[in-house]
Design a protein around this motif. Structure first.
Motif, mmCIF file in Angstrom:
data_model
loop_
_atom_site.group_PDB
_atom_site.id
_atom_site.type_symbol
_atom_site.label_atom_id
_atom_site.label_comp_id
_atom_site.label_asym_id
_atom_site.label_seq_id
_atom_site.Cartn_x
_atom_site.Cartn_y
_atom_site.Cartn_z
ATOM 1 N N THR A 100 -4.728 6.894 -1.448
ATOM 2 C CA THR A 100 -4.229 5.562 -1.123
ATOM 3 C C THR A 100 -4.231 4.700 -2.375
ATOM 4 O O THR A 100 -5.211 4.688 -3.125
ATOM 5 N N ARG A 129 0.830 -1.206 0.000
ATOM 6 C CA ARG A 129 0.000 0.000 0.000
ATOM 7 C C ARG A 129 0.862 1.251 0.000
ATOM 8 O O ARG A 129 1.866 1.322 0.716
ATOM 9 N N ARG A 140 -8.039 0.352 -7.172
ATOM 10 C CA ARG A 140 -6.985 0.339 -6.156
ATOM 11 C C ARG A 140 -6.618 1.772 -5.736
ATOM 12 O O ARG A 140 -5.923 1.958 -4.728
ATOM 13 N N THR A 162 -3.766 0.831 -3.115
ATOM 14 C CA THR A 162 -3.605 -0.502 -2.538
ATOM 15 C C THR A 162 -2.960 -1.396 -3.601
ATOM 16 O O THR A 162 -3.146 -1.175 -4.797
#
Lengths: 114, 116
Positions: A80, A18, A67, A82
């Motif tokens: 973010t 991440r 993601r 991921t």
């Protein structure tokens, strides 16, 4: 002007892990009239123009992989990613559009593979 | 398909004038603000200003007020960015982009190099 400050300036993340990029505005970009945060995120790869990823702080632009996600409100925001992929290597910018025609960008965060 | 196509790279000498262009297609050009963004070599994105082609209402970032002129010709769906006297510090990539509060559509960029 609203000053946008990103952190960190650069980061290296392993594939599949991440990545988290932060953006702080010098004043709130949450508009009381509609309860929306006037904040967008962009990705820029070498030799290309920036690409819109997120607007209204958390809405993914059409075609952007899930993601990528945006969160936060007021003055503090986060992008973010991921499960980092090789194609995610880029510089990421936040941008406020609270001051309609006087938008400002963060200084950018360079994301690399560890 | 919405497209913004910018004019080609330029190499100029200090003191020369320059006008670069950004042609929109695939949408109603008059009804969206067009902005200009500077990116100096190895640096971040800087907002220069914006124009509404329908009535040529123009707003400049304070950092660029008086340094450049933004204009548009709605009859040919084209916006412009111009300098009357270039400096070496104007060397940069310049992008146009359609403003929808955020910037969803961008031109490919025009590289301006100013060198004696």
């Amino acid at each position: 002007d609203i000053v946008m400050t990103q952190s960190p300036d650069s980061l290296a993340v392993s594939l599949g892990e991440r990545a988290t990029i932060n953006c702080k505005s010098s004043q709130s970009v949450l508009h009381s009239s509609n309860n929306k945060n006037y904040l967008a995120w962009y990705q820029q790869k070498p030799g290309q123009p920036p690409k819109l990823l997120i607007y209204w702080a958390s809405i993914r632009e059409s075609g952007v992989p899930d993601r990528f996600s945006g969160s936060g409100s007021g003055t503090d925001f986060t992008l973010t990613i991921t499960s980092l992929q090789t194609e995610d290597v880029a510089v990421y910018y936040c941008q406020q559009y609270y001051t309609t025609h006087l938008i400002t960008f963060g200084q950018g965060t360079r994301l690399e593979i560890k | 398909e919405v497209q913004l196509v910018q004019s080609g790279a330029e190499v100029k000498k200090p003191g020369e004038s320059l006008k670069i262009s950004c042609k929109g297609s695939g949408y109603s050009f008059n009804n969206y603000w067009i902005g200009w963004v500077r990116q100096m070599p190895g640096k971040g994105l800087e907002w220069m200003g914006v124009i509404y082609p329908s009535d040529s209402d123009t707003r400049y970032s304070p950092s660029f007020q008086g340094q450049v002129t933004i204009s548009a010709d709605k009859s040919i769906s084209t916006a412009y960015l111009q300098w009357s006297s270039l400096r070496a510090s104007d060397t940069a990539m310049y992008y146009c982009a359609r403003l929808e509060q955020w910037l969803a559509k961008w031109g490919q960029g025009t590289l301006v190099t100013v060198s004696s």
